[in-house]
Design a protein around this motif. Sequence first.
Motif, PDB file in Angstrom:
ATOM      1  N   LEU A 118      42.596  38.716  43.626  1.00 36.28           N
ATOM      2  CA  LEU A 118      43.725  39.106  42.782  1.00 36.28           C
ATOM      3  C   LEU A 118      44.475  37.883  42.258  1.00 36.28           C
ATOM      4  O   LEU A 118      44.923  37.880  41.096  1.00 36.28           O
ATOM      5  CB  LEU A 118      44.674  40.017  43.560  1.00 36.28           C
ATOM      6  CG  LEU A 118      44.208  41.449  43.806  1.00 36.28           C
ATOM      7  CD1 LEU A 118      45.256  42.206  44.608  1.00 36.28           C
ATOM      8  CD2 LEU A 118      43.928  42.170  42.500  1.00 36.28           C
ATOM      9  N   ILE A 162      42.431  36.504  39.406  1.00 37.31           N
ATOM     10  CA  ILE A 162      42.582  37.342  38.213  1.00 37.31           C
ATOM     11  C   ILE A 162      43.920  37.068  37.539  1.00 37.31           C
ATOM     12  O   ILE A 162      44.010  36.960  36.304  1.00 37.31           O
ATOM     13  CB  ILE A 162      42.433  38.823  38.599  1.00 37.31           C
ATOM     14  CG1 ILE A 162      40.991  39.128  39.007  1.00 37.31           C
ATOM     15  CG2 ILE A 162      42.856  39.724  37.442  1.00 37.31           C
ATOM     16  CD1 ILE A 162      40.809  40.523  39.574  1.00 37.31           C
ATOM     17  N   SER A 176      44.514  35.551  33.756  1.00 39.34           N
ATOM     18  CA  SER A 176      45.296  36.298  32.763  1.00 39.34           C
ATOM     19  C   SER A 176      46.403  35.449  32.152  1.00 39.34           C
ATOM     20  O   SER A 176      46.785  35.655  30.996  1.00 39.34           O
ATOM     21  CB  SER A 176      45.896  37.551  33.414  1.00 39.34           C
ATOM     22  OG  SER A 176      46.828  37.195  34.425  1.00 39.34           O
ATOM     23  N   LYS A 188      40.189  42.871  30.830  1.00 35.25           N
ATOM     24  CA  LYS A 188      39.995  43.922  31.813  1.00 35.25           C
ATOM     25  C   LYS A 188      39.337  43.303  33.035  1.00 35.25           C
ATOM     26  O   LYS A 188      38.348  42.580  32.912  1.00 35.25           O
ATOM     27  CB  LYS A 188      39.119  45.045  31.247  1.00 35.25           C
ATOM     28  CG  LYS A 188      39.812  45.883  30.186  1.00 35.25           C
ATOM     29  CD  LYS A 188      38.957  47.058  29.773  1.00 35.25           C
ATOM     30  CE  LYS A 188      39.683  47.936  28.749  1.00 35.25           C
ATOM     31  NZ  LYS A 188      38.848  49.094  28.338  1.00 35.25           N
ATOM     32  N   SER A 189      39.896  43.601  34.189  1.00 30.37           N
ATOM     33  CA  SER A 189      39.424  42.974  35.422  1.00 30.37           C
ATOM     34  C   SER A 189      39.019  44.048  36.425  1.00 30.37           C
ATOM     35  O   SER A 189      39.604  45.128  36.471  1.00 30.37           O
ATOM     36  CB  SER A 189      40.512  42.093  36.033  1.00 30.37           C
ATOM     37  OG  SER A 189      41.014  41.179  35.086  1.00 30.37           O
ATOM     38  N   ARG A 190      38.039  43.721  37.209  1.00 31.72           N
ATOM     39  CA  ARG A 190      37.609  44.595  38.297  1.00 31.72           C
ATOM     40  C   ARG A 190      37.011  43.763  39.408  1.00 31.72           C
ATOM     41  O   ARG A 190      36.547  42.638  39.191  1.00 31.72           O
ATOM     42  CB  ARG A 190      36.618  45.663  37.825  1.00 31.72           C
ATOM     43  CG  ARG A 190      35.384  45.130  37.114  1.00 31.72           C
ATOM     44  CD  ARG A 190      34.654  46.253  36.407  1.00 31.72           C
ATOM     45  NE  ARG A 190      33.538  45.764  35.617  1.00 31.72           N
ATOM     46  CZ  ARG A 190      32.260  45.924  35.964  1.00 31.72           C
ATOM     47  NH1 ARG A 190      31.957  46.541  37.099  1.00 31.72           N
ATOM     48  NH2 ARG A 190      31.283  45.474  35.193  1.00 31.72           N
ATOM     49  N   ALA A 203      46.656  45.639  43.518  1.00 33.42           N
ATOM     50  CA  ALA A 203      45.600  45.825  42.517  1.00 33.42           C
ATOM     51  C   ALA A 203      45.910  47.010  41.614  1.00 33.42           C
ATOM     52  O   ALA A 203      45.677  46.962  40.395  1.00 33.42           O
ATOM     53  CB  ALA A 203      44.263  46.020  43.217  1.00 33.42           C
ATOM     54  N   GLN A 219      48.401  45.958  39.026  1.00 36.47           N
ATOM     55  CA  GLN A 219      47.834  45.070  38.017  1.00 36.47           C
ATOM     56  C   GLN A 219      46.720  45.730  37.205  1.00 36.47           C
ATOM     57  O   GLN A 219      46.085  45.065  36.378  1.00 36.47           O
ATOM     58  CB  GLN A 219      47.279  43.804  38.677  1.00 36.47           C
ATOM     59  CG  GLN A 219      48.333  42.936  39.331  1.00 36.47           C
ATOM     60  CD  GLN A 219      47.743  41.654  39.891  1.00 36.47           C
ATOM     61  OE1 GLN A 219      46.660  41.228  39.498  1.00 36.47           O
ATOM     62  NE2 GLN A 219      48.452  41.035  40.818  1.00 36.47           N
ATOM     63  N   VAL A 239      43.771  46.740  38.224  1.00 36.98           N
ATOM     64  CA  VAL A 239      42.491  46.143  38.601  1.00 36.98           C
ATOM     65  C   VAL A 239      41.700  47.174  39.394  1.00 36.98           C
ATOM     66  O   VAL A 239      42.173  47.674  40.424  1.00 36.98           O
ATOM     67  CB  VAL A 239      42.695  44.867  39.434  1.00 36.98           C
ATOM     68  CG1 VAL A 239      41.355  44.308  39.898  1.00 36.98           C
ATOM     69  CG2 VAL A 239      43.444  43.821  38.625  1.00 36.98           C
ATOM     70  N   THR A 293      42.661  52.897  43.121  1.00 38.78           N
ATOM     71  CA  THR A 293      42.542  52.062  41.917  1.00 38.78           C
ATOM     72  C   THR A 293      41.626  52.656  40.862  1.00 38.78           C
ATOM     73  O   THR A 293      41.545  52.116  39.754  1.00 38.78           O
ATOM     74  CB  THR A 293      42.030  50.668  42.297  1.00 38.78           C
ATOM     75  OG1 THR A 293      40.732  50.784  42.903  1.00 38.78           O
ATOM     76  CG2 THR A 293      42.987  49.993  43.273  1.00 38.78           C
TER      77      THR A 293
END
Length: 301
Positions: A134, A137, A141, A151-153, A177, A180, A182, A203
């Motif tokens: 996290l 990420i 960003s 886009k995050s995963r 998460a 955010q 995620v 999530t």
Amino acid sequence: MASEDEISLLVIVVDVNPIWWGQQAQREPEFTLSKCLDAVMVMANSHLVMTRTNKLAIIASHCQESHFLYPSKHWKAGDVTGDDASSGSGDGKYELLSVANDLIAEEIRNLMARTQVKGHQTDTLLAGSLAKALCYIHRISKELDAGQDMKSRILVVKAAEDCALQYMNFMNVIFAAQKQNVLIDACVLDSDSGLLQQACDITGGLYLRMPQKTALVQYLLWVFLPDADQRSQLVLPPPVHVDYRAACFCHRNLIEIGYVCSVCLSIFCNFSPICTTCETAFKIPLPQMMKPKKKKLKAAN
């Protein structure tokens, strides 16, 4: 499909617990840590070549530390030149993929070479690895250009069993998460993980327990390679029943019924008049004493 300017960041957290993988090599010699990492690298390469704006990070979750396999701190995006580029382009392979695979293999060798399991430190530090993912990420960003979207995963490849001691840290990571936006996906190799089931359900990610370990690369490409927008067009495995049991703060056991502190929301399996977390003392109302009823004297005739 994502737009041309939209960045898709995939962070893969791989459980490299040496104790579990050592036992796994004895149980099933056909599926070892090297075979698992080969499958992870196939998916990572597929993610990078789908769109030129896709980004990747791989974190090894060890029983002693959480270590970045890719990108390494010794490498930057502009380093695909010289000997690395010539060695990667000799077989027609994309240079970035060749460098990434070599870096991942070198980092995992160094990590396992310096591993010294001592005492009872045998649980995978999965909560710390997710927190590091996290943070990465969030850093990426902040480095975006004006007008760029990302886009995050996070994909977790889980091997060892859950550790109830990490329950609070794990839940904090899950809600961070969710805040955010995620997604957290989980690919579980062995026994089911109640913590990851909750993470995927909260999530909006996918949870899958592998029915066959040797088919890991097929499941990674079929289930976890498509992003959230593409999954609605695919026939994916049905959702599983989520185990929402919580871990008590006193013994770290998963319980279904317990006592909750009304101040800090700590959970306990046994009643205590003082919360051990926030030290709040509860006023326990004593049962009221029932006054004996007076018998009415009958009037004498």
